[in-house]
Scaffold this motif. Structure first.
Motif, PDB file in Angstrom:
ATOM      1  N   LEU A 133      52.863  11.964  78.025  1.00  0.00           N
ATOM      2  CA  LEU A 133      52.811  10.909  77.021  1.00  0.00           C
ATOM      3  C   LEU A 133      51.371  10.746  76.550  1.00  0.00           C
ATOM      4  N   SER A 134      51.167  10.733  75.234  1.00  0.00           N
ATOM      5  CA  SER A 134      49.841  10.558  74.653  1.00  0.00           C
ATOM      6  C   SER A 134      49.877   9.407  73.660  1.00  0.00           C
ATOM      7  N   ILE A 135      48.927   8.477  73.808  1.00  0.00           N
ATOM      8  CA  ILE A 135      48.871   7.310  72.942  1.00  0.00           C
ATOM      9  C   ILE A 135      47.532   7.296  72.226  1.00  0.00           C
ATOM     10  N   ASP A 136      47.569   7.370  70.918  1.00  0.00           N
ATOM     11  CA  ASP A 136      46.371   7.296  70.086  1.00  0.00           C
ATOM     12  C   ASP A 136      46.169   5.832  69.721  1.00  0.00           C
ATOM     13  N   GLY A 146      54.820  16.231  72.705  1.00  0.00           N
ATOM     14  CA  GLY A 146      54.632  16.658  71.336  1.00  0.00           C
ATOM     15  C   GLY A 146      55.544  15.986  70.337  1.00  0.00           C
ATOM     16  N   ARG A 147      56.511  15.209  70.805  1.00  0.00           N
ATOM     17  CA  ARG A 147      57.456  14.522  69.909  1.00  0.00           C
ATOM     18  C   ARG A 147      56.936  13.119  69.596  1.00  0.00           C
ATOM     19  N   THR A 148      56.808  12.816  68.309  1.00  0.00           N
ATOM     20  CA  THR A 148      56.354  11.493  67.900  1.00  0.00           C
ATOM     21  C   THR A 148      57.430  10.460  68.193  1.00  0.00           C
ATOM     22  N   LEU A 149      57.034   9.376  68.832  1.00  0.00           N
ATOM     23  CA  LEU A 149      57.977   8.320  69.181  1.00  0.00           C
ATOM     24  C   LEU A 149      58.098   7.312  68.040  1.00  0.00           C
ATOM     25  N   ALA A 201      63.212   4.698  74.341  1.00  0.00           N
ATOM     26  CA  ALA A 201      62.370   5.429  73.393  1.00  0.00           C
ATOM     27  C   ALA A 201      61.573   6.537  74.073  1.00  0.00           C
ATOM     28  N   LEU A 202      61.169   6.285  75.327  1.00  0.00           N
ATOM     29  CA  LEU A 202      60.380   7.276  76.072  1.00  0.00           C
ATOM     30  C   LEU A 202      61.257   8.311  76.763  1.00  0.00           C
ATOM     31  N   LEU A 210      58.671   7.178  83.031  1.00  0.00           N
ATOM     32  CA  LEU A 210      57.260   6.800  83.118  1.00  0.00           C
ATOM     33  C   LEU A 210      57.066   5.312  83.387  1.00  0.00           C
ATOM     34  N   ILE A 211      58.078   4.495  83.068  1.00  0.00           N
ATOM     35  CA  ILE A 211      57.978   3.060  83.336  1.00  0.00           C
ATOM     36  C   ILE A 211      58.732   2.750  84.620  1.00  0.00           C
TER      37      ILE A 211
END
Length: 229
Positions: A133-136, A146-149, A201-202, A210-211
């Protein structure tokens, strides 16, 4: 406001630290023994912990090890009158981030504390990664594998808040206060509703969640489940 937990059994020093730190703009809670400290720190709601080594019921070493074992990564500044190389190494090996020998100048403690808090802030740079998971944070965009949430505003806010406290348990009351401006209303289930939405969503079929729900304590975002989940 930056929240600190001071764990010190000497009443005069505890009062002095609390007063001095509050005058510097910190919010400060004080505990006087190891058991009380572990209970206070259970929600992962502190930005740093100032922990005396020689405290009753459980030593600072035990408290430090216990916090790290349950996945709490809150920065810890350990205080002690014992400053032999073996004691310093023991404290750092137990999981402390820094070590300050008594007696000390209050200005030195402040400088060490600022260093720990800056280090923690650097860990929350513009891109936060938790597993795949990557959060900008700048673009307010999240991707997993790589999939936009696709997230609604409040779902993203919840994700960002958990990400900025990744690896630490965040209580329901703290989430209510931070994201819904409620003072820990025990009858509200809004946190549970949005956590469930965010989990969906995740969701990823070939990857672990992850949660994590930590019973009686709150929620944690991490790529590994905590021992007490």
């Amino acid at each position: 406001m930056t929240r600190l937990l001071v764990v010190e059994d000497e009443p005069l020093l505890a009062r002095s630290l609390k007063q001095g730190l509050e005058e510097e703009g910190y919010a400060v809670d004080v505990c006087h023994d190891g058991e009380e400290a572990l209970w206070a720190a259970r929600g992962g709601e502190y930005d740093a912990i100032i922990l005396d080594l020689m405290i009753p019921r459980r030593s600072g070493m035990e408290v430090c090890r216990s916090l790290r074992a349950r996945g709490d990564r809150t920065p810890i500044l350990m205080l002690t009158a014992r400053d032999s190389p073996a004691d310093v190494v023991g404290g750092l090996d137990a999981g402390a981030d820094d070590y300050l020998a008594k007696p000390f100048a209050f200005e030195v403690l402040l400088a060490r504390l600022r260093t720990l808090l800056r280090r923690e802030a650097r860990a929350t740079a513009s891109i936060v990664a938790v597993g795949d998971l990557s959060i900008d944070l700048a673009a307010r965009r999240a991707t997993r594998g790589g999939r936009t949430l696709t997230l609604k505003a409040k779902e993203y806010q919840l994700l960002e808040y958990l990400a900025l406290h990744r690896g630490r348990v965040v209580s329901k009351d703290r989430l209510l206060s931070a994201l819904w401006e409620r003072d820990g209303d025990p009858d509200s289930n809004v946190v549970e509703v949005y956590v469930a939405r965010l989990r969906r969503a995740l969701g990823k079929a070939d990857a672990p969640p992850l949660i994590h729900t930590v019973r009686g304590m709150g929620y944690m975002l991490d790529d590994e489940a905590p021992p007490c989940a």
